[in-house]
Design an enzyme around this catalytic site. Structure first.
Site, PDB file in Angstrom:
ATOM      1  N   HIS A 119       0.790  -1.364   0.026  1.00 55.13           N
ATOM      2  CA  HIS A 119      -0.050   0.010  -0.152  1.00 55.13           C
ATOM      3  C   HIS A 119       0.922   1.417  -0.070  1.00 55.13           C
ATOM      4  O   HIS A 119       0.257   2.337   0.264  1.00 55.13           O
ATOM      5  CB  HIS A 119      -0.957   0.140   1.320  1.00 55.13           C
ATOM      6  CG  HIS A 119      -1.941  -1.010   1.149  1.00 55.13           C
ATOM      7  ND1 HIS A 119      -2.622  -1.657   2.256  1.00 55.13           N
ATOM      8  CD2 HIS A 119      -2.575  -1.722   0.044  1.00 55.13           C
ATOM      9  CE1 HIS A 119      -3.555  -2.662   1.854  1.00 55.13           C
ATOM     10  NE2 HIS A 119      -3.436  -2.509   0.704  1.00 55.13           N
ATOM     11  N   CYS A 127       3.597  14.211  -6.682  1.00 55.63           N
ATOM     12  CA  CYS A 127       2.948  15.297  -7.430  1.00 55.63           C
ATOM     13  C   CYS A 127       2.143  14.528  -8.532  1.00 55.63           C
ATOM     14  O   CYS A 127       2.490  13.921  -9.352  1.00 55.63           O
ATOM     15  CB  CYS A 127       3.919  16.562  -7.880  1.00 55.63           C
ATOM     16  SG  CYS A 127       3.013  17.311  -8.926  1.00 55.63           S
TER      17      CYS A 127
HETATM   18  P1  NAD Z   1      -6.772  -4.155  10.758  1.00 54.67           P
HETATM   19  O1  NAD Z   1      -6.832  -2.594  11.458  1.00 54.67           O
HETATM   20  O2  NAD Z   1      -7.870  -4.577   9.749  1.00 54.67           O
HETATM   21  O3  NAD Z   1      -6.513  -5.167  11.856  1.00 54.67           O
HETATM   22  C1  NAD Z   1      -5.760  -5.206  12.699  1.00 54.67           C
HETATM   23  C2  NAD Z   1      -5.210  -6.459  13.293  1.00 54.67           C
HETATM   24  O4  NAD Z   1      -4.163  -6.596  14.189  1.00 54.67           O
HETATM   25  C3  NAD Z   1      -6.337  -7.378  13.982  1.00 54.67           C
HETATM   26  O5  NAD Z   1      -6.455  -8.742  13.376  1.00 54.67           O
HETATM   27  C4  NAD Z   1      -5.880  -7.351  15.524  1.00 54.67           C
HETATM   28  O6  NAD Z   1      -6.489  -8.245  16.143  1.00 54.67           O
HETATM   29  C5  NAD Z   1      -4.574  -7.486  15.200  1.00 54.67           C
HETATM   30  N1  NAD Z   1      -3.654  -6.866  16.270  1.00 54.67           N
HETATM   31  C6  NAD Z   1      -3.894  -5.978  17.415  1.00 54.67           C
HETATM   32  N2  NAD Z   1      -2.952  -5.699  18.059  1.00 54.67           N
HETATM   33  C7  NAD Z   1      -2.165  -6.487  18.016  1.00 54.67           C
HETATM   34  C8  NAD Z   1      -0.697  -6.936  18.507  1.00 54.67           C
HETATM   35  N3  NAD Z   1      -0.374  -6.228  19.508  1.00 54.67           N
HETATM   36  N4  NAD Z   1      -0.182  -7.763  17.830  1.00 54.67           N
HETATM   37  C9  NAD Z   1      -0.459  -8.535  16.737  1.00 54.67           C
HETATM   38  N5  NAD Z   1      -1.701  -8.228  16.174  1.00 54.67           N
HETATM   39  C10 NAD Z   1      -2.306  -7.236  16.577  1.00 54.67           C
HETATM   40  O7  NAD Z   1      -5.613  -4.255   9.965  1.00 54.67           O
HETATM   41  P2  NAD Z   1      -4.882  -4.667   8.654  1.00 54.67           P
HETATM   42  O8  NAD Z   1      -5.612  -6.062   8.354  1.00 54.67           O
HETATM   43  O9  NAD Z   1      -3.696  -4.320   8.412  1.00 54.67           O
HETATM   44  O10 NAD Z   1      -5.601  -3.658   7.506  1.00 54.67           O
HETATM   45  C11 NAD Z   1      -5.927  -2.551   7.579  1.00 54.67           C
HETATM   46  C12 NAD Z   1      -5.264  -1.586   6.589  1.00 54.67           C
HETATM   47  O11 NAD Z   1      -4.964  -0.149   7.072  1.00 54.67           O
HETATM   48  C13 NAD Z   1      -4.009  -2.261   5.956  1.00 54.67           C
HETATM   49  O12 NAD Z   1      -4.111  -2.281   4.607  1.00 54.67           O
HETATM   50  C14 NAD Z   1      -2.943  -1.056   6.375  1.00 54.67           C
HETATM   51  O13 NAD Z   1      -2.610  -0.315   4.966  1.00 54.67           O
HETATM   52  C15 NAD Z   1      -3.855   0.060   6.872  1.00 54.67           C
HETATM   53  N6  NAD Z   1      -3.067   0.598   8.195  1.00 54.67           N
HETATM   54  C16 NAD Z   1      -1.852   0.714   8.355  1.00 54.67           C
HETATM   55  C17 NAD Z   1      -1.193   1.119   9.405  1.00 54.67           C
HETATM   56  C18 NAD Z   1       0.218   1.236   9.481  1.00 54.67           C
HETATM   57  O14 NAD Z   1       0.798   1.433   8.583  1.00 54.67           O
HETATM   58  N7  NAD Z   1       0.831   1.049  10.606  1.00 54.67           N
HETATM   59  C19 NAD Z   1      -2.254   1.496  10.595  1.00 54.67           C
HETATM   60  C20 NAD Z   1      -3.545   1.432  10.422  1.00 54.67           C
HETATM   61  C21 NAD Z   1      -3.959   0.918   9.159  1.00 54.67           C
END
Ligand code: NAD
Length: 246
Positions: A119, A127
């Site tokens: 992503h 830009c």
């Molecule tokens: P999600 O928000 O859908 O799910 C988060 C997952 O992490 C859940 O399954 C949850 O149970 C688990 N989780 C929570 N705490 C945890 C821990 N301490 N250790 C391990 N697992 C833990 O996230 P997703 O499936 O990655 O999808 C969300 C989208 O949002 C992604 O495409 C991503 O690009 C984006 N995103 C990225 C960030 C980042 O870059 N850090 C943050 C938020 C969202």
């Protein structure tokens, strides 16, 4: 958990090609909340700021929110032990690469070299006019929205917005790695975001063993996960490091 951890360590030590597939959960212990869930970012912010059409129609409204979430807030985060152990596994030839859905740059900050960012990465802005990419440190975010000095267009964070396609190289290499790996280590993802969510299914279809680390079951757990290790990524990786390297 102890038994599953030992099984995971043994599978990882034997595997000749392991790929880690990570999601927002791996960065939770670095202080970055996931999008979904009770304390998720979308409980505080309106996700439409990341819709492509909205962003270009209302950059004056969208940019201050984007700055708050992705630059003021993400900017403070440091890699945690899960990121650094994955980097160590790569250095010690126990991991081929990381395929991440995250945009926070924490795998690279933790020392990983081979990272396919499905992503994109919030550290870069693009830009839409001249396609020039700028590192966020070289852009003045005190004046919003930031504009390209060459053509005056509003700069867009170079990560994938809702309604936008996946970067070609990341798409191609992520699925290629999934199709080639012997073990896939899924960490901290619900598996709800398409098409990224298909990557572990591809690995499973091609015969990979699936190890999953998450405090909660995901959409993979009952379908393709061979070994589920319930717990926070930081806690699990700390224990795993001892089993792999001592
Ligand atoms: P999600 O928000 O859908 O799910 C988060 C997952 O992490 C859940 O399954 C949850 O149970 C688990 N989780 C929570 N705490 C945890 C821990 N301490 N250790 C391990 N697992 C833990 O996230 P997703 O499936 O990655 O999808 C969300 C989208 O949002 C992604 O495409 C991503 O690009 C984006 N995103 C990225 C960030 C980042 O870059 N850090 C943050 C938020 C969202």
């Amino acid at each position: 958990m102890e038994k599953n951890l030992q099984k995971a360590a043994s599978l990882l030590l034997k595997s000749s090609h392991t790929v880690a597939f990570t999601g927002a959960g791996i960065s939770v212990e670095s202080g970055i909340p996931p999008f979904r869930g009770k304390d998720g970012l979308w409980s505080k912010y309106d996700p439409k700021v990341l819709e492509l059409d909205y962003f270009f129609h209302e950059p004056d409204v969208a940019w201050p929110k984007i700055k708050e979430i992705f630059y003021d807030f993400f900017g403070e985060a440091k890699p945690n032990v899960a990121h650094t152990v994955l980097a160590r596994m790569e250095r010690e030839k126990l991991l081929e690469c990381v395929v991440t859905q995250n945009i926070d740059n924490l795998h690279q900050a933790g020392g990983s070299k081979k990272v396919w960012e499905f992503h994109g990465n919030s550290q870069w802005l693009i830009c839409p006019g001249c396609k020039k990419k700028l590192h966020v440190d070289d852009v003045d975010l005190s004046q919003l929205p930031p504009r390209c000095v060459a053509d005056g267009e509003v700069l867009k964070p170079d990560f994938v917005f809702f309604g936008e396609g996946i970067p070609d190289a990341a798409y191609h290499h992520s699925f290629e790695q999934a199709s080639q790996c012997e073990v896939m280590l899924i960490v901290g993802t619900t598996g709800e975001v398409m098409p990224a969510s298909m990557i572990p299914f591809e690995a499973s279809k091609r015969g990979a063993t699936i190890i999953e680390i998450n405090p909660e079951p995901s959409c993979y757990t009952d379908k393709i996960t061979d070994l589920f290790i319930r717990g926070k990524a930081g806690v699990i990786f700390q224990a795993l490091e001892k089993l792999l390297f001592n």
